[in-house]
Write a protein that holds these residues in place. Structure first.
Motif, PDB file in Angstrom:
ATOM      1  N   LEU A  43       0.859  -1.186   0.000  1.00 29.94           N
ATOM      2  CA  LEU A  43       0.000   0.000   0.000  1.00 29.94           C
ATOM      3  C   LEU A  43       0.892   1.232   0.000  1.00 29.94           C
ATOM      4  O   LEU A  43       2.033   1.184   0.466  1.00 29.94           O
ATOM      5  N   GLN A  44       0.365   2.332  -0.507  1.00 29.74           N
ATOM      6  CA  GLN A  44       1.101   3.586  -0.527  1.00 29.74           C
ATOM      7  C   GLN A  44       0.472   4.561   0.457  1.00 29.74           C
ATOM      8  O   GLN A  44      -0.745   4.758   0.446  1.00 29.74           O
ATOM      9  N   PRO A  45       1.287   5.183   1.315  1.00 26.66           N
ATOM     10  CA  PRO A  45       0.737   6.176   2.232  1.00 26.66           C
ATOM     11  C   PRO A  45       0.159   7.361   1.469  1.00 26.66           C
ATOM     12  O   PRO A  45       0.607   7.679   0.367  1.00 26.66           O
ATOM     13  N   ASP A  46      -0.838   7.990   2.055  1.00 22.05           N
ATOM     14  CA  ASP A  46      -1.449   9.168   1.442  1.00 22.05           C
ATOM     15  C   ASP A  46      -1.291  10.360   2.373  1.00 22.05           C
ATOM     16  O   ASP A  46      -0.606  10.273   3.401  1.00 22.05           O
ATOM     17  N   VAL A  47      -1.921  11.450   2.035  1.00 24.83           N
ATOM     18  CA  VAL A  47      -1.778  12.676   2.829  1.00 24.83           C
ATOM     19  C   VAL A  47      -2.310  12.466   4.249  1.00 24.83           C
ATOM     20  O   VAL A  47      -1.776  13.032   5.210  1.00 24.83           O
ATOM     21  N   VAL A  48      -3.312  11.624   4.419  1.00 22.10           N
ATOM     22  CA  VAL A  48      -3.844  11.328   5.761  1.00 22.10           C
ATOM     23  C   VAL A  48      -2.781  10.609   6.589  1.00 22.10           C
ATOM     24  O   VAL A  48      -2.599  10.897   7.777  1.00 22.10           O
ATOM     25  N   MET A  73       7.042  12.367   0.953  1.00 22.68           N
ATOM     26  CA  MET A  73       5.829  12.808   0.262  1.00 22.68           C
ATOM     27  C   MET A  73       6.144  13.246  -1.163  1.00 22.68           C
ATOM     28  O   MET A  73       5.444  12.885  -2.105  1.00 22.68           O
ATOM     29  N   ARG A  74       7.221  14.033  -1.316  1.00 22.02           N
ATOM     30  CA  ARG A  74       7.610  14.491  -2.657  1.00 22.02           C
ATOM     31  C   ARG A  74       7.939  13.301  -3.552  1.00 22.02           C
ATOM     32  O   ARG A  74       7.489  13.233  -4.698  1.00 22.02           O
ATOM     33  N   SER A  75       8.727  12.364  -3.047  1.00 22.91           N
ATOM     34  CA  SER A  75       9.144  11.231  -3.881  1.00 22.91           C
ATOM     35  C   SER A  75       7.978  10.316  -4.254  1.00 22.91           C
ATOM     36  O   SER A  75       8.027   9.642  -5.277  1.00 22.91           O
ATOM     37  N   GLN A  76       6.931  10.312  -3.426  1.00 18.78           N
ATOM     38  CA  GLN A  76       5.757   9.474  -3.704  1.00 18.78           C
ATOM     39  C   GLN A  76       4.626  10.268  -4.346  1.00 18.78           C
ATOM     40  O   GLN A  76       3.519   9.773  -4.491  1.00 18.78           O
ATOM     41  N   HIS A  77       4.917  11.513  -4.697  1.00 17.70           N
ATOM     42  CA  HIS A  77       3.944  12.387  -5.366  1.00 17.70           C
ATOM     43  C   HIS A  77       2.666  12.564  -4.544  1.00 17.70           C
ATOM     44  O   HIS A  77       1.570  12.578  -5.081  1.00 17.70           O
ATOM     45  N   VAL A  78       2.861  12.719  -3.229  1.00 13.82           N
ATOM     46  CA  VAL A  78       1.739  12.992  -2.330  1.00 13.82           C
ATOM     47  C   VAL A  78       1.800  14.479  -2.008  1.00 13.82           C
ATOM     48  O   VAL A  78       2.782  14.962  -1.436  1.00 13.82           O
ATOM     49  N   SER A  79       0.770  15.210  -2.389  1.00 11.73           N
ATOM     50  CA  SER A  79       0.738  16.655  -2.146  1.00 11.73           C
ATOM     51  C   SER A  79       0.169  16.935  -0.758  1.00 11.73           C
ATOM     52  O   SER A  79      -0.925  16.480  -0.438  1.00 11.73           O
ATOM     53  N   PRO A  80       0.901  17.706   0.038  1.00 10.05           N
ATOM     54  CA  PRO A  80       0.369  18.049   1.358  1.00 10.05           C
ATOM     55  C   PRO A  80      -0.786  19.040   1.227  1.00 10.05           C
ATOM     56  O   PRO A  80      -0.765  19.921   0.367  1.00 10.05           O
TER      57      PRO A  80
END
Length: 196
Positions: free
Chosen positions: A133-138, A170-177
């Motif tokens: 699974l990939q972490p998200d902003v939450v 977050m940046r490397s996984q393309h997750v926008s804060p």
């Protein structure tokens, strides 16, 4: 009608009740099933009027054994501050061979954030990734909240370094804060006195 009662075959579909030992010798009693309570609602002998969302979610998790049902119940327990119950539900899920989803992991990380249990929150992040699974902003927001709540990181790592590490992930996984995530990150830096 209870299964196997009055000449009906024992497998009639939904189990409505089971025979239990009666406190009085020579008699029997019936315990109504969760399925009956779910189907009958107010007509069941249980005082369903007094059931709250957590009661219904618990009933759902027992009758519909699914990851979303367990995740909902875990979230309700975390919201009520009953972190131990949320964790025990996670263990119960695994005993039933149910794989936690992202919501399940995020719920448990939020539980750790409430008490500043950074090590366990980080371990859950590792478990989340190990589950493909990939972490998200939450996920990241909850981790920032855990760091903010913790007095210090036990391995001696500065909080500012942890913030930078998470922002880099977050940046490397393309997750926008989002605004909440950035606010949680700023709260960590403020707790360390490193806000510029």
């Amino acid at each position: 009608v209870p299964c196997g009662f009055d000449g009906l075959p024992s497998d009639v579909g939904v189990k409505l009740a089971t025979r239990v030992k009666s406190p009085r010798p020579g008699t029997s009693a019936w315990q109504l099933s969760d399925e009956l309570y779910l189907l009958a609602g107010r007509r069941a002998t249980l005082a369903v009027d007094s059931m709250d969302r957590k009661d219904w979610a618990s009933l759902l998790a027992r009758t519909e054994i699914s990851v979303p049902a367990y995740s909902l119940l875990m979230e309700l327990h975390v919201s009520d501050g009953d972190l131990d119950k949320a964790r025990s539900l996670s263990h119960e899920m695994r005993r039933r061979s149910l794989q936690p989803n992202l919501i399940s992991f995020n719920t448990l990380i939020k539980a750790d954030a409430r008490v500043g249990n950074v090590k366990h929150a980080e371990r859950l992040l590792e478990d989340l990734r190990a589950s493909s699974l990939q972490p998200d902003v939450v996920t990241f927001t909850a981790l920032f909240q855990a760091y903010a709540k913790a007095a210090r990181i036990s391995d001696g790592t500065s909080l500012a370094a942890k913030v930078e590490e998470l922002l880099g992930a977050m940046r490397s996984q393309h997750v926008s804060p989002d605004v909440i995530c950035l606010g949680a990150a700023a709260e960590v830096l403020a707790a360390e006195g490193d806000v510029d």
